[in-house]
Write an enzyme that holds these catalytic residues in place. Structure first.
Site, PDB file in Angstrom:
ATOM      1  N   TYR A  59       0.819  -1.205   0.000  1.00 55.54           N
ATOM      2  CA  TYR A  59       0.000   0.000   0.000  1.00 55.54           C
ATOM      3  C   TYR A  59       0.857   1.261   0.000  1.00 55.54           C
ATOM      4  CZ  TYR A  59      -3.406   3.522   1.186  1.00 55.54           C
ATOM      5  OH  TYR A  59      -4.174   4.651   1.153  1.00 55.54           O
ATOM      6  N   ARG A 200      -3.086  -0.400  -9.128  1.00 56.10           N
ATOM      7  CA  ARG A 200      -1.897  -0.640  -8.308  1.00 56.10           C
ATOM      8  C   ARG A 200      -1.662  -2.137  -8.142  1.00 56.10           C
ATOM      9  NH1 ARG A 200      -3.722   3.820  -3.710  1.00 56.10           N
ATOM     10  NH2 ARG A 200      -3.848   5.589  -5.151  1.00 56.10           N
ATOM     11  N   LYS A 308      -4.356  20.101  -5.069  1.00 53.23           N
ATOM     12  CA  LYS A 308      -3.228  19.165  -5.196  1.00 53.23           C
ATOM     13  C   LYS A 308      -3.490  18.197  -6.350  1.00 53.23           C
ATOM     14  CE  LYS A 308      -0.627  15.716  -2.489  1.00 53.23           C
ATOM     15  NZ  LYS A 308      -1.030  14.442  -3.123  1.00 53.23           N
ATOM     16  N   HIS A 332       0.765  12.354  -7.332  1.00 50.77           N
ATOM     17  CA  HIS A 332       0.422  11.412  -6.271  1.00 50.77           C
ATOM     18  C   HIS A 332       1.537  10.392  -6.070  1.00 50.77           C
ATOM     19  CE1 HIS A 332      -3.275  10.911  -3.827  1.00 50.77           C
ATOM     20  NE2 HIS A 332      -2.798   9.709  -3.588  1.00 50.77           N
ATOM     21  N   ARG A 335       1.298   7.058  -7.949  1.00 53.85           N
ATOM     22  CA  ARG A 335       0.344   6.037  -7.520  1.00 53.85           C
ATOM     23  C   ARG A 335      -0.941   6.013  -8.344  1.00 53.85           C
ATOM     24  NH1 ARG A 335       0.539   3.773  -2.694  1.00 53.85           N
ATOM     25  NH2 ARG A 335      -1.591   4.225  -2.015  1.00 53.85           N
ATOM     26  N   ASP A 363       5.264  18.284  -4.954  1.00 57.87           N
ATOM     27  CA  ASP A 363       5.095  16.980  -4.322  1.00 57.87           C
ATOM     28  C   ASP A 363       5.468  15.897  -5.331  1.00 57.87           C
ATOM     29  OD1 ASP A 363       3.703  15.083  -2.285  1.00 57.87           O
ATOM     30  OD2 ASP A 363       2.681  14.652  -4.162  1.00 57.87           O
ATOM     31  N   SER A 364       5.941  14.776  -4.836  1.00 57.56           N
ATOM     32  CA  SER A 364       6.194  13.561  -5.623  1.00 57.56           C
ATOM     33  C   SER A 364       7.677  13.371  -5.917  1.00 57.56           C
ATOM     34  CB  SER A 364       5.401  13.527  -6.934  1.00 57.56           C
ATOM     35  OG  SER A 364       4.012  13.559  -6.686  1.00 57.56           O
ATOM     36  N   ARG A 367      13.394  12.843  -1.879  1.00 57.98           N
ATOM     37  CA  ARG A 367      14.058  11.829  -1.068  1.00 57.98           C
ATOM     38  C   ARG A 367      15.276  12.356  -0.316  1.00 57.98           C
ATOM     39  NH1 ARG A 367       9.887  10.213  -2.000  1.00 57.98           N
ATOM     40  NH2 ARG A 367       9.195   8.203  -2.855  1.00 57.98           N
ATOM     41  N   ARG A 387       6.342   9.400   1.540  1.00 55.13           N
ATOM     42  CA  ARG A 387       6.835   8.050   1.806  1.00 55.13           C
ATOM     43  C   ARG A 387       8.031   7.991   2.761  1.00 55.13           C
ATOM     44  NH1 ARG A 387       5.633   6.907  -4.104  1.00 55.13           N
ATOM     45  NH2 ARG A 387       4.087   5.212  -4.178  1.00 55.13           N
TER      46      ARG A 387
END
Length: 444
Positions: A59, A200, A308, A332, A335, A363-364, A367, A387
């Site tokens: 998920y 997904r 968003k 997203h 995703r 966003d996205s 890291r 994440r």
């Protein structure tokens, strides 16, 4: 520094937040204490994978289709390279930003992530405590495992926003907006790109969706409008053939019952947990939503409204015409649509289109600290991170969330100084160089 922990209350210091964070880690090491979570992105990913259940990992880490959009996010960030300048006085650095009338200590915002009960029992509360310690805004997920009221209660006056998935029930939308204001939200983030779940494979191959188990629907089951719909549904005669009774079906029913508010046996007798899940699946989104309906949100909240999921300059123009207060350039995290443009590839054209009329957030794919610098240099007003801190949550709970976010800000501070800048406002496209062999044209 309090109890050996860095706060972010002081935005300017001689040493800088990054160096202080390094010093804390090294001093702890002298006493035999190592970081709670790995500091490198790949090591963090691997450690979280080992810590999470297959369902939780699928998920959180899974993306749509063959996951090429998630890969495009990384490629887009790697395409831009930092062009450092030297012999500038960077001893004192200011990471702070001003956004919607508030001063935040860094450009980092904790993105909304749903179904955190899959990852850690403290779920959203653990994230709230960590972000509150750092002063980082936390966007409460509409698909949270803890209610917005519970989450706000552990944050004091620390900043929080609320993410809205536009329901098929206008009354429910209005109720969620009222509750967000009551919970002290400073902005409403309307997510546009998930009116239908993306394809997904990692979730599909496990045949597992957390919401069917009652995980990630706490904002709904705590809402008076939603509960009224559920009670009406639970009281209605069942239609169709009764479900097939299998061990898995029994386990799912027990999961629904445990995750529903109230006493277990009363829930089991009432049938409300199953009715709540079925109602959620019916009402959580509105695929027919159009630009004209955004006026409804403005009528029901005085908070800044941020959209968003914007990826095309023409949609940015429509957003401005609709009178929204901000935009988040996002796919997203890969995703939703496989084969889509990397989010950073979409950013410059949208920044140019908006031309300073409203803040443009990114966003996205973030890291590391250098990723933050690149997004800010290309015109972002702030960045959302999702994440990585979820991986920290899986490994070490609230402490893991805190360390991941702290480390991102610290690395950004160091990258800012090493590139020859002392504040976010100094960053521009001149701070970067694009790799000519990997150029991708933005939408026309």
């Amino acid at each position: 520094m309090e109890d050996g922990r860095l706060t972010m209350a002081q935005e300017r210091s001689v040493t800088g937040f990054g160096r202080e964070t390094q010093s804390t880690i090294y001093r702890d090491g002298a006493s035999g204490r190592r970081p709670a979570v790995p500091t490198a992105a790949q090591a963090l990913y691997d450690a979280a994978h080992a810590a999470m259940s297959p369902e939780a990992w699928a998920y959180v880490a899974g993306s749509s289709g063959s996951e090429t959009t998630a890969a495009a996010n990384r490629s887009a960030l790697d395409r831009w390279r930092i062009l450092p300048r030297v012999l500038r006085n960077v001893a004192v650095r200011d990471l702070g930003i001003d956004l919607f009338g508030h001063r935040y200590p860094s450009p980092v915002i904790a993105a909304p992530v749903g179904a955190l009960g899959l990852v850690h029992p403290d779920a959203d509360l653990a994230v709230a405590r960590a972000t509150a310690e750092l002063g980082i805004p936390y966007i409460f997920s509409n698909q949270a495992s803890k209610t917005m009221e519970e989450t706000a209660a552990v944050m004091g006056d620390s900043p929080r926003w609320f993410q809205l998935y536009w329901s098929s029930s206008d009354d429910l939308v209005a109720s969620l907006l009222r509750r967000a204001e009551g919970a002290g939200a400073q902005a409403i983030v309307i997510t546009l790109d998930t009116h239908t779940l993306g394809w997904r494979p990692q979730d599909l191959d496990l045949a597992y969706l957390p919401f069917i188990h009652g995980i990630g629907i706490a904002q709904y089951t705590s809402d008076p409008v939603f509960r009224a719909i559920v009670r009406e549904r639970a009281a209605a005669p069942s239609a169709g053939a009764p479900p097939r009774i299998t061990p898995s079906a029994v386990r799912t029913l027990l999961d629904m019952t445990r995750n529903h508010p109230g006493r277990f046996f009363e829930n089991l007798r009432s049938g409300e947990p199953k009715a709540a899940v079925e109602t959620f699946l019916d009402v959580f989104s509105r695929p027919s939503l159009t630009w004209d309906e955004l006026a409804f949100a403005r009528e029901h909240t005085s908070l800044p409204i941020v959209l968003k999921g914007i990826q095309h300059p023409d949609d940015a123009k429509r957003a401005l015409a609709a009178g929204v207060d901000g935009i988040v350039v996002s796919n997203h995290g890969g995703r939703q649509i496989d084969g889509a443009i990397g989010s950073l590839d979409a950013l410059p054209a949208i920044v140019d289109t908006v031309n300073g009329a409203v803040p443009v957030l990114f966003d996205s794919g973030i890291r590391g600290g250098s990723d933050i610098l690149k997004a800010m240099a290309l015109g972002a007003s702030a960045v959302l991170v999702g994440r990585p801190w979820v991986y920290g949550l899986a490994i070490a709970g609230s402490a893991g969330v805190r360390e991941v976010l702290r480390n991102l800000v610290a690395e950004f501070d160091i990258a800012l100084g090493l590139s020859g800048h002392t504040s976010v406002s100094e960053l521009s496209r001149d701070s970067l160089a694009e790799r000519a062999d990997q150029r991708m044209s933005p939408p026309a």
